[in-house]
Write an enzyme that holds these catalytic residues in place. Structure first.
Site: not given
Ligand code: NAD
Ligand code: DAU
Length: 350
Positions: A130-131, A159
């Site tokens: 992640t960033d 992370k």
């Molecule tokens: P998510 O929470 O939707 O999914 C995570 C998955 O991991 C789930 O299916 C969960 O069951 C599984 N999991 C959790 N703990 C586990 C364990 N101990 N063993 C096996 N499986 C397990 O997450 P996502 O948003 O799909 O993110 C996936 C990856 O990408 C993560 O590593 C996250 O840090 C990274 N990432 C996410 C974002 C984003 O914006 N969503 C951005 C950048 C990087």
């Molecule tokens: O930047 C990458 C990351 O983006 C990933 O590594 C993470 O897995 C992913 O969850 C996400 O993190 P954020 O904290 O940025 O995502 P979230 O959707 O929770 O929040 C986005 C922005 O919105 C953050 O500034 C917090 C704000 N927010 C979030 C929620 C849930 C609100 O204002 N209200 C809310 O209820």
């Protein structure tokens, strides 16, 4: 045949990645390894569960014995490591879960790779990161591959620790690795705890939309399918040992994103005045102010470009949630209700 493990494949990004690899890499066998936590859902993979080149394994990546057993049965040529606890707000409530999966889980997989991949250069440990590991930016600044690590939440610290272990195993034991760090993903199948699906579900249910602080925090948004295309490309063409930044150059203030979602929702459904649901609530502790990414020049040189403009992607995402209400109900039953109460009861007074 190449055997690829996708950990976390039943989660949001993982299910898109599994589907993309099955459809584009015809000689590969894909193994999804997922513990099916609250965020992992087999329904996300329903269409590809019976696929002849896809196998699903319900396994915790931090369970050394279970991973060892699986390795003996289906040794991977590449591991795409996505399994993680991914929600920053939950990491503030219970950091140890994040240490378990994000740190211990990653090191457990690396240990298996150290033992079983000894001397092999035709394998790859791909860490999806992640960033947020880079901390918070001032106006006008951007994350680049050389940005120093400065994690500031339990999630980003876990992370960052995992990324450091991946590099350490590469340096010390010669495990071929690659790391990519991406910004905020959005799109279908995202668990409704995250800002965009939370906003859409509250729009559908006409509930107050919680915006932390003044909504001034900036996040850099990318459609999940653009992220997945970048991962698949780097898996085959990325330079071993390198770090890549993936981003669609779409930084927006949270309030802008929420207002845009309200306006698109009104346009799509004929609803009116959705913006009146926006409610400013108590801020997230330690809330990073600004993230913005300069995507890696080498990624661009490989021909990758984001293909889904933000507004089009948001419109498509609203349509998806509107037509998947059963999915929403099923993933929000049970544990999510408890989390929602804890996170929002005081904030929203509901
Ligand atoms: P998510 O929470 O939707 O999914 C995570 C998955 O991991 C789930 O299916 C969960 O069951 C599984 N999991 C959790 N703990 C586990 C364990 N101990 N063993 C096996 N499986 C397990 O997450 P996502 O948003 O799909 O993110 C996936 C990856 O990408 C993560 O590593 C996250 O840090 C990274 N990432 C996410 C974002 C984003 O914006 N969503 C951005 C950048 C990087
Ligand atoms: O930047 C990458 C990351 O983006 C990933 O590594 C993470 O897995 C992913 O969850 C996400 O993190 P954020 O904290 O940025 O995502 P979230 O959707 O929770 O929040 C986005 C922005 O919105 C953050 O500034 C917090 C704000 N927010 C979030 C929620 C849930 C609100 O204002 N209200 C809310 O209820």
């Amino acid at each position: 045949m190449k055997r690829v493990w996708v950990t976390g494949g039943a989660g949001f990004i993982g299910n898109h990645l599994v589907r993309y690899l099955l459809h584009t890499k015809e000689a590969w066998e894909i193994h999804t390894i997922d513990a099916l936590t609250y965020a992992g859902n087999l329904e996300n993979l329903a269409d590809v569960l019976p696929h002849p080149r896809h196998k699903f394994h319900k396994v915790d990546v931090a369970d050394r014995e279970a991973i060892q057993n699986l390795w003996e049965k289906a040794p991977p040529d590449a591991i795409l490591h996505l399994a993680a606890e991914s929600h920053v707000d939950r990491s503030i409530l219970s950091p140890l879960d994040f240490v378990h999966t994000n740190v211990l889980g990653t090191v457990t997989l690396l240990e298996m790779a150290r033992i079983h991949w000894k001397g092999r250069s035709d394998v790859l440990f791909y860490q999806v990161s992640t960033d947020e590991v880079y901390g918070s930016l001032a106006e006008g600044e951007f994350f680049t591959e050389g940005s120093p690590y400065d994690p500031r939440s339990p999630y980003s610290a876990s992370k960052a620790a995992a990324d450091h272990f991946v590099r350490a195993y590469g340096h010390t034991y010669g495990i071929p690795f690659l790391i990519s760090n991406c910004g905020n993903n959005y799109g279908p199948y995202q668990f409704p705890e995250k800002l965009i699906p939370l906003t859409i579900t509250h729009l559908i249910e006409r509930k107050p939309i919680p915006v932390y602080g003044k909504g001034e925090n900036v996040r850099d948004w990318i459609h999940v399918e653009d992220h997945v295309r970048a991962i698949a490309l780097l898996l085959e063409k990325g330079k071993v040992g390198h770090t890549y930044l993936i981003g669609a150059e779409s930084p927006r203030r949270n309030i802008e994103i929420v207002q845009l979602l309200c306006d698109l929702y009104d346009e799509i459904t004929g609803e009116t005045c959705s913006r009146s649901l926006i409610t400013f609530v108590k801020d997230r502790p330690g809330h990073d102010l600004r993230y913005a990414i300069k995507p890696s020049p080498h990624l661009k040189a490989l021909g990758w470009r984001p293909q889904i403009p933000l507004e089009e992607g948001l419109r498509q995402t609203i349509h998806w949630y509107l037509s998947h209400k059963e999915w929403l109900d099923s993933v929000r039953s049970g544990e999510y209700q408890r989390y929602y109460e804890l996170q929002y009861r005081e904030r929203l007074g509901s």
